[in-house]
Design a protein around this motif. Structure first.
Motif, PDB file in Angstrom:
ATOM      1  N   GLU A 139      17.776  18.156   9.151  1.00  0.00           N
ATOM      2  CA  GLU A 139      16.389  17.868   8.819  1.00  0.00           C
ATOM      3  C   GLU A 139      16.294  16.558   8.048  1.00  0.00           C
ATOM      4  O   GLU A 139      17.229  16.167   7.352  1.00  0.00           O
ATOM      5  N   ILE A 140      15.153  15.912   8.194  1.00  0.00           N
ATOM      6  CA  ILE A 140      14.922  14.668   7.464  1.00  0.00           C
ATOM      7  C   ILE A 140      13.632  14.807   6.660  1.00  0.00           C
ATOM      8  O   ILE A 140      12.781  15.651   6.956  1.00  0.00           O
ATOM      9  N   ALA A 141      13.520  13.982   5.657  1.00  0.00           N
ATOM     10  CA  ALA A 141      12.306  13.996   4.833  1.00  0.00           C
ATOM     11  C   ALA A 141      11.144  13.450   5.650  1.00  0.00           C
ATOM     12  O   ALA A 141      11.203  12.331   6.162  1.00  0.00           O
ATOM     13  N   LYS A 142      10.098  14.238   5.785  1.00  0.00           N
ATOM     14  CA  LYS A 142       8.944  13.839   6.584  1.00  0.00           C
ATOM     15  C   LYS A 142       7.950  13.069   5.733  1.00  0.00           C
ATOM     16  O   LYS A 142       7.531  13.529   4.674  1.00  0.00           O
ATOM     17  N   ASP A 143       7.585  11.881   6.220  1.00  0.00           N
ATOM     18  CA  ASP A 143       6.621  11.039   5.521  1.00  0.00           C
ATOM     19  C   ASP A 143       5.235  11.317   6.088  1.00  0.00           C
ATOM     20  O   ASP A 143       4.958  11.027   7.252  1.00  0.00           O
ATOM     21  N   LEU A 144       4.355  11.891   5.271  1.00  0.00           N
ATOM     22  CA  LEU A 144       2.998  12.210   5.723  1.00  0.00           C
ATOM     23  C   LEU A 144       2.037  11.036   5.535  1.00  0.00           C
ATOM     24  O   LEU A 144       0.858  11.145   5.868  1.00  0.00           O
ATOM     25  N   GLY A 145       2.533   9.958   5.004  1.00  0.00           N
ATOM     26  CA  GLY A 145       1.696   8.773   4.829  1.00  0.00           C
ATOM     27  C   GLY A 145       0.616   8.937   3.775  1.00  0.00           C
ATOM     28  O   GLY A 145      -0.438   8.296   3.857  1.00  0.00           O
ATOM     29  N   ILE A 146       0.879   9.784   2.787  1.00  0.00           N
ATOM     30  CA  ILE A 146      -0.103   9.999   1.718  1.00  0.00           C
ATOM     31  C   ILE A 146       0.176   8.999   0.607  1.00  0.00           C
ATOM     32  O   ILE A 146       1.041   9.217  -0.246  1.00  0.00           O
ATOM     33  N   TYR A 147      -0.554   7.890   0.629  1.00  0.00           N
ATOM     34  CA  TYR A 147      -0.330   6.825  -0.342  1.00  0.00           C
ATOM     35  C   TYR A 147      -1.671   6.341  -0.892  1.00  0.00           C
ATOM     36  O   TYR A 147      -2.730   6.594  -0.307  1.00  0.00           O
ATOM     37  N   PRO A 148      -1.633   5.622  -2.000  1.00  0.00           N
ATOM     38  CA  PRO A 148      -2.875   5.053  -2.530  1.00  0.00           C
ATOM     39  C   PRO A 148      -3.486   4.076  -1.541  1.00  0.00           C
ATOM     40  O   PRO A 148      -2.776   3.457  -0.722  1.00  0.00           O
ATOM     41  N   PRO A 149      -4.793   3.905  -1.577  1.00  0.00           N
ATOM     42  CA  PRO A 149      -5.445   2.967  -0.651  1.00  0.00           C
ATOM     43  C   PRO A 149      -5.060   1.526  -0.960  1.00  0.00           C
ATOM     44  O   PRO A 149      -4.734   1.183  -2.092  1.00  0.00           O
ATOM     45  N   LYS A 150      -5.117   0.692   0.069  1.00  0.00           N
ATOM     46  CA  LYS A 150      -4.860  -0.724  -0.114  1.00  0.00           C
ATOM     47  C   LYS A 150      -6.129  -1.405  -0.605  1.00  0.00           C
ATOM     48  O   LYS A 150      -7.228  -0.878  -0.503  1.00  0.00           O
ATOM     49  N   GLY A 151      -5.954  -2.607  -1.131  1.00  0.00           N
ATOM     50  CA  GLY A 151      -7.098  -3.362  -1.604  1.00  0.00           C
ATOM     51  C   GLY A 151      -7.477  -2.993  -3.028  1.00  0.00           C
ATOM     52  O   GLY A 151      -6.770  -2.255  -3.713  1.00  0.00           O
ATOM     53  N   LYS A 152      -8.613  -3.501  -3.458  1.00  0.00           N
ATOM     54  CA  LYS A 152      -9.077  -3.245  -4.821  1.00  0.00           C
ATOM     55  C   LYS A 152     -10.048  -2.068  -4.808  1.00  0.00           C
ATOM     56  O   LYS A 152     -11.012  -2.046  -4.045  1.00  0.00           O
ATOM     57  N   VAL A 153      -9.766  -1.089  -5.661  1.00  0.00           N
ATOM     58  CA  VAL A 153     -10.599   0.106  -5.735  1.00  0.00           C
ATOM     59  C   VAL A 153     -11.031   0.304  -7.183  1.00  0.00           C
ATOM     60  O   VAL A 153     -10.199   0.293  -8.091  1.00  0.00           O
ATOM     61  N   GLU A 154     -12.323   0.493  -7.404  1.00  0.00           N
ATOM     62  CA  GLU A 154     -12.836   0.750  -8.749  1.00  0.00           C
ATOM     63  C   GLU A 154     -13.758   1.965  -8.707  1.00  0.00           C
ATOM     64  O   GLU A 154     -14.602   2.070  -7.824  1.00  0.00           O
ATOM     65  N   LYS A 155     -13.563   2.865  -9.631  1.00  0.00           N
ATOM     66  CA  LYS A 155     -14.425   4.034  -9.715  1.00  0.00           C
ATOM     67  C   LYS A 155     -14.657   4.383 -11.179  1.00  0.00           C
ATOM     68  O   LYS A 155     -13.715   4.385 -11.976  1.00  0.00           O
ATOM     69  N   THR A 156     -15.889   4.687 -11.511  1.00  0.00           N
ATOM     70  CA  THR A 156     -16.233   5.139 -12.845  1.00  0.00           C
ATOM     71  C   THR A 156     -16.744   6.567 -12.767  1.00  0.00           C
ATOM     72  O   THR A 156     -17.642   6.866 -11.972  1.00  0.00           O
ATOM     73  N   VAL A 157     -16.149   7.429 -13.560  1.00  0.00           N
ATOM     74  CA  VAL A 157     -16.526   8.835 -13.620  1.00  0.00           C
ATOM     75  C   VAL A 157     -17.311   9.061 -14.908  1.00  0.00           C
ATOM     76  O   VAL A 157     -16.867   8.655 -15.986  1.00  0.00           O
TER      77      VAL A 157
END
Length: 935
Positions: free
Chosen positions: A738-756
Motif C-alpha cells: 500500500e502507498i500513502a494516498k494523496d487526496l489533494g486536500i491543501y490550502p487554496p492558492k493565491g491570497k485569501v482574507e477572511k474576517t470572522v
C-alpha cells in the motif's frame, strides 16, 4: 508568565485520620528533609536549597520563590504583584531594560519556554534553567536571581511600556469563563480576601496606577525573610553555597518589615449555591465542593494519611469511570475526589458535565456514587488493586531516582518552601510506602470515605448557557437533590474476568535479517512474517521503554462516505477492549503493571503507540498482539461513546463560542472546504456505523507484514528478541503493498482574507498562513526551522516589547513529505481589535526586512545557541529518538541525519534566511481574523 490557579475541578489529595501507632515508630515525629538537599538560612532570613543532580547533564534549574502574591495587594495595587513579576524582566541593576532576556537567549535559554515566572494568590516564583558547562553563564544566572530578589529598577518608561503587554495578557483571559468566575468566586471563597484579589488584577488599575504604588509593593514584599533560592542540577554544591552566601547574604534585612498577613477562607457552614449563565457557555457544568480545614504533610502520621486519601481517590475514580462504560452514560464527564483547595482549605469535589438538558440526572449519578462509597465503603478486591497501583507508582519513582529530572526535583523544593513542609527523598517515600501501606486496612479507607464526603461547608456552582436559563434547577431544587440523593443506593459489585489475556497464541516467526546502524546505536530486525523491529537501547531512564509502530495506509484509502467511520475506527476498537476483556476488566487485569498500548489510524498510516517498564514489557507485546489478533467490538460502550460525542457536539453547535467559530473557519479555509476535513458535527456522528468502523479497523490491522515497530529505552536486545519472535512474529502477514494516498486536500492558492465576527469581548485573533510544495531534505527542513525561530524572536521583540500590542507571538514553520512534500508557515497572535491592522502591517514589514537583508546575525546566533542547548538535551531523551526514528523511516531519509546537526547549523546564515524568506513567505498567503460581533 502568570500561573493559572484552578479552583474548579481539582481532584488530588488531603485528609488526616487518627491511627494507633505501628510497631515502635512514633507517627508524630516530623518527616525528614531529603539529606541530599543542602538547606540553609542566611542572616537576613533568606532560605536556600541546593541539590546536585545530573539529569540532564551540564544543566541546572534555578528558582527564586517569594511568599508574596496578589492576596497582599492593597485596593490600589490590584494586579501589581503580577505586574511586578513582569517588571523583573524589564530592567534590573545588572541587566538594564531587556538585556536580561537578550543575554539568556544568546546563552541558549528560550524566553517563555525555559525562562518564565508565575504569580499566584500567595506567591511569585521565577524559573531559570541555565547551562553549567559555562561557569560564566552560570554565575550570570545566579546574578539574575539576585537581581530578581531586590534589584528591579522599575523605570517609569519601562513600566509604561509593559502596561500594554500585561493588558494583553489580561485580554487573553476574558470571556465566558471569566465572566462566570467573577460571579461565583465570592461564594466559593466566602467573600474572603482571595475572592477580591485575582492575580491578573483590574484593567483600569493596570492602565493608570502611579509608579510609586508599584514601587511600594516591591519595597514591602520583595525582602529576604519572604524569599528562598533553590538550585538543583549538575553543580558543585559547595561552590553554589558560597555564591549564594556572597550574593544573597549581602541583601540587607528590612528593618520593621510590614507584617505578612496570612489570609484565610472562613468556613461558614451550610450549603451555598451559585447559578451562573453566559451566552458563550456551550455546556452545563455543575460542581459540588465540600470544604474542610487543610491538612499538611509534616509528620509520619500526615504521610500515612496521605496514602489513605490516595487509595480512596483511586477507588472512587475507578468507579466513576465505569459509569461512562454504559450504552447511555449519565453525563458527558464526571469526576470526584478529595484535593487541596486554596489557602487554609481542602475540599471534596464532585463535578459533572451534563448531557443536554439532563442536569439533574447527571448530578444524581455522581451523588449516588459518592453516597454508595460513604454508605457501604469499598470492596477488598478494589482495595487490593488500589494498593498495587499506588505501590507501583512509588516503585517506578524509586527506580528512576537517579534519572529524575532537575526540574521535577526543584518543583518539589518550591512546593516545600511555599507550604512550609519538607521534601523527603524518593528513597524515603518508597520505604515509607512499603512499610506503612500494609498497616492500612480496608476499614481505614471506609472510615476515610465517611470523613471526606461531608454535608458541611458546601458550595455548589452551576454554569450553563444563557439560553437554558429557564430550564435550570433552582437553588432549592439543587439543595433537595444534595440532601435526598443516595438514600436508596445498593452496594457496589466488583466484577472481573479471571483468565489470561491470550488463551491461544499463534505460532511466531524467527528473525531472518539483522541490520546494525552502530553510529546511532540502532539495530533493525526483520521477522519471518515481514515485520520490521527497530531497537535503540538507552540508559536515559531506568524504568522506561517507549513503543511505536506504523504501516502505510490510513483513512485516506477509504471513500468519502466512510471517511468518518475510518477516522473513528481505532477509537471504537480501543474503547471496546480486547479478547474477552472489556475496558473495565482489562484495566483491572493490568492493575499493578505500568503499560500503555493504543492503536491509531491516521490519514496515511495506522499504527500502535505506547510505553512500558522493562518488567511489564512482555505484557505490552501481548497487548500489541491482542489489538491485531483479538480486537473487540463492545456495542454498549460504543453506543454510549457515540451518544456522548453527539450530545457534546450538539451543545457546542447550539452555543457557538468565538473560539470554535474561529477554529472551524480556519480549518475549513486551510482545507479548501473539503468535506473530509470539515469539523465533525452531531449529524455526522449520527451516521457513524460502528460495525463498518470496526470492519475498517480489522482491515487496517489484518496485515503486519508492512509494519515497522520501534522500541527505545532500557531494553535488552538479546532478551527481547525471543519475545519479538513470539508475539510480533505471530502477527498476520498478507504481503499487501500500500502507498500513502494523496487526496489533494491543501490550502487554496493565491491570497485569501477572511474576517470572522463572533464574541462580545474586545478580543481579536490573527492567523497568517503560507504554504506550498517543496523539495524535502534535511537541509530544507533546517532552513525552515531556522526561519521560523528567527522570525519569532524578532516578532516578539517588535510586537510585544516595542509595540506592547501582544502578550505573545507564535511562529511555526514545518516541512512534511507525506502524502506529498510541502511546507507550511503559520504566524498567530491575539490583540486588541483596534490594533489588528497595525500589528499585521508590522509583521509583514519584519518579513520584508528578512527578505531584503536576511535575518539579523544576533537573532541567528540566538537560534543556534537555543538549538544547540535543546539538541544536547534531546539526544538523551527516549521520546526524541522514538519520534526521530519513526519519522526517518516513514520519510525514507538517512537515519544518520541526526549526526549532521552541526553541519546543517553552519548552513544557516544571514543569506540563507533571506533566501528562505523569499522562497517560502511570498505575497500570497491566507489571513484569518477574529473580531467581536458588530453592535
Amino acid at each position: 508568565m502568570k500561573k493559572v490557579v484552578h479552583l474548579i475541578a481539582t481532584v488530588a489529595l488531603g485528609i488526616s485520620l487518627s491511627f494507633v501507632g505501628y510497631g515502635q515508630t512514633d507517627l508524630s515525629q516530623k518527616l525528614p528533609m531529603d539529606p541530599s538537599v543542602r538547606v540553609g538560612v542566611l542572616p537576613n532570613g533568606m532560605k536556600y536549597f541546593i541539590q546536585k543532580n545530573a539529569e540532564p547533564k551540564n544543566r541546572a534549574q534555578l528558582r527564586l520563590m517569594v511568599k508574596a502574591g496578589s492576596v497582599l495587594e492593597t485596593d490600589e495595587q490590584q494586579g501589581l504583584a503580577h505586574f511586578m513579576e513582569h517588571m523583573n524582566f524589564n530592567g534590573t541593576k545588572n541587566f538594564p531594560k531587556n538585556e536580561l532576556v537578550n543575554f539568556l537567549q544568546k546563552s541558549g535559554v528560550r524566553f517563555g519556554a525555559d525562562l518564565n515566572a508565575y504569580t499566584g494568590f500567595d506567591e511569585t516564583v521565577y524559573m531559570l534553567p541555565v547551562p553549567t558547562d559555562s561557569i560564566e553563564v552560570f554565575k550570570k544566572g545566579i546574578q539574575i536571581l539576585e537581581d530578581w530578589a531586590h534589584n528591579a529598577t522599575l523605570e517609569p518608561s519601562e513600566i509604561d511600556k509593559e502596561r500594554g503587554v500585561v493588558l494583553e495578557e489580561s485580554r487573553l483571559g476574558k470571556g465566558a469563563q471569566a465572566r462566570m468566575r467573577d460571579k461565583y468566586f465570592p461564594l466559593i471563597l466566602n467573600n474572603s480576601q482571595y475572592a477580591k484579589r485575582l492575580p491578573i488584577g483590574k484593567d483600569d488599575i493596570l492602565k493608570n496606577f502611579k509608579y510609586d504604588v508599584l514601587k511600594q509593593f516591591h519595597q514591602d514584599w520583595y525582602r529576604p525573610d519572604l524569599q528562598a533560592v533553590a538550585v538543583v542540577g549538575d553543580v558543585d554544591v559547595d561552590m553554589v553555597e558560597k555564591m549564594i552566601k556572597e550574593k544573597f547574604g549581602a541583601i540587607p534585612a528590612v528593618a520593621n518589615p510590614k507584617p505578612r498577613v496570612k489570609y484565610d477562607i472562613p468556613l461558614t457552614g451550610g450549603t451555598d449555591v451559585a447559578i451562573v449563565t453566559d451566552p458563550e457557555q456551550p455546556n452545563t457544568v455543575i460542581q459540588v465542593i465540600s470544604k474542610q480545614p487543610k491538612k499538611k504533610d509534616v509528620t509520619y502520621q500526615d504521610r500515612r494519611d496521605g496514602i489513605v486519601r490516595s487509595l480512596f481517590n483511586i477507588m472512587l475514580s475507578s468507579r466513576i469511570q465505569e459509569l461512562t462504560q454504559k450504552a447511555d452514560p449519565p453525563f458527558l464527564y464526571g469526576q470526584a475526589g478529595y484535593s487541596g483547595f486554596l489557602s487554609n482549605l481542602d475540599g471534596f469535589s464532585s463535578i459533572v458535565v451534563a448531557k443536554g438538558d439532563n442536569i439533574e440526572g447527571g448530578l444524581k449519578a455522581i451523588l449516588e456514587e459518592t453516597a454508595r462509597a460513604k454508605k457501604f465503603g469499598f470492596n477488598a478486591s478494589e482495595f487490593e488493586r488500589a494498593k498495587k497501583m499506588y505501590l507501583v507508582s512509588q516503585e517506578n519513582a524509586f527506580k528512576e531516582k537517579d534519572k529524575t529530572s532537575s526540574e521535577d526535583l526543584v518543583d518539589g523544593l518550591v512546593s516545600a518552601f511555599l507550604e512550609d513542609e519538607v521534601l523527603t527523598s524518593i528513597e524515603f517515600g518508597y520505604d515509607f510506602t512499603k512499610k506503612y501501606i500494609e498497616t492500612i486496612k480496608l476499614e481505614d479507607i471506609n472510615a476515610a470515605a465517611k470523613a471526606l464526603i461531608t454535608d458541611d461547608n458546601r458550595a455548589v456552582v452551576l454554569m450553563a448557557p444563557e439560553k437554558d436559563k429557564d430550564k435550570l434547577p433552582s437553588a432549592e431544587k439543587i439543595k433537595e437533590l444534595l440532601n435526598n440523593t443516595g438514600k436508596d443506593v445498593t452496594a457496589y459489585v466488583d466484577q472481573s474476568v479471571q483468565k489470561p489475556l491470550i488463551e491461544k497464541l499463534q505460532k511466531g516467526s524467527k528473525v531472518v535479517a539483522t541490520k546494525q546502524i552502530p553510529e546511532i546505536g540502532v539495530t533493525e530486525l526483520t521477522l519471518g512474517n515481514g515485520v520490521k523491529v527497530v531497537v535503540k537501547p538507552t540508559d536515559f531512564k531506568n524504568d522506561e521503554i517507549l513503543i511505536s509502530g506504523y504501516s502505510v495506509g490510513g483513512s485516506n484509502l477509504y471513500a468519502d462516505k466512510d471517511a468518518d467511520n475510518a477516522k473513528l475506527a481505532s477509537t471504537i476498537a480501543s474503547i471496546s477492549g480486547v479478547g474477552d476483556f472489556n475496558t473495565i476488566n482489562l484495566r483491572k487485569l493490568l492493575t499493578g503493571k505500568t503499560v500503555r498500548i493504543a492503536p491509531y489510524i491516521g490519514a496515511t498510516t495506522e499504527g500502535i503507540s505506547g510505553s512500558a517498564t522493562p518488567k511489564d514489557f512482555e505484557t505490552a507485546l501481548e497487548l500489541i498482539y491482542s489489538y491485531f489478533m483479538q480486537p473487540r467490538l463492545d456495542a454498549e460502550v460504543v453506543k454510549g461513546f457515540l451518544s456522548n460525542q453527539r450530545d457534546g457536539l450538539l451543545s457546542q453547535q447550539k452555543t457557538l463560542t468565538p473560539e470554535k467559530v474561529y477554529s472551524d473557519s480556519l480549518t475549513a479555509i486551510l482545507s479548501s472546504y473539503h468535506p473530509r476535513s470539515m469539523p465533525i458535527t452531531a449529524e455526522r456522528i449520527e451516521k457513524i456505523d460502528a460495525n463498518k468502523a470496526f470492519a475498517i479497523y480489522k482491515e487496517r490491522f489484518a496485515d503486519a507484514s508492512d509494519f515497522t515497530f520501534f522500541f527505545v529505552g532500557n531494553i535488552n536486545l538479546k532478551e527481547s528478541q525471543p519475545l519479538f519472535e513470539k508475539y510480533l512474529g505471530a502477527l498476520p502477514s498478507l504481503k499487501r503493498k500500500e502507498i500513502a494516498k494523496d487526496l489533494g486536500i491543501y490550502p487554496p492558492k493565491g491570497k485569501v482574507e477572511k474576517t470572522v465576527y463572533k464574541g462580545t469581548e474586545p478580543k481579536a485573533r490573527v492567523t497568517m498562513v503560507w504554504s506550498g510544495p517543496l523539495v524535502y531534505n534535511a537541509e530544507t527542513d533546517k532552513q525552515i526551522e531556522a526561519l521560523s525561530e528567527v522570525l519569532e524572536i524578532k516578532l516578539i521583540e517588535k510586537l510585544r516589547e516595542e509595540e506592547a500590542g501582544v502578550y505573545g507571538v507564535q511562529v511555526g514553520g514545518s516541512a512534511s513529505k507525506i502524502p506529498s512534500a510541502r511546507y507550511s508557515f503559520r504566524i498567530g497572535f491575539a490583540c486588541a481589535p483596534e490594533n489588528v491592522e497595525k500589528l499585521v502591517t508590522r509583521t509583514l514589514a519584519e518579513i520584508t526586512a528578512v527578505q531584503t537583508k536576511g535575518a539579523e546575525q544576533t537573532d541567528i546566533d540566538k537560534f543556534k545557541a537555543e538549538s544547540k542547548r535543546q539538541t544536547e538535551v534531546q539526544l538523551r531523551e527516549n521520546g526524541f529518538w522514538l519520534g526521530y526514528l519513526q519519522g526517518q523511516y516513514q520519510y525514507k531519509e538517512d537515519l544518520k541525519d541526526v549526526l549532521k546537526e552541526e553541519a546543517l547549523m553552519k548552513q544557516v546564515t544571514v543569506e540563507s534566511t533571506k533566501k528562505a524568506a523569499n522562497q517560502y513567505l511570498g505575497k500570497d498567503f491566507i489571513k484569518v481574523i477574529l473580531l467581536p460581533e458588530k453592535k
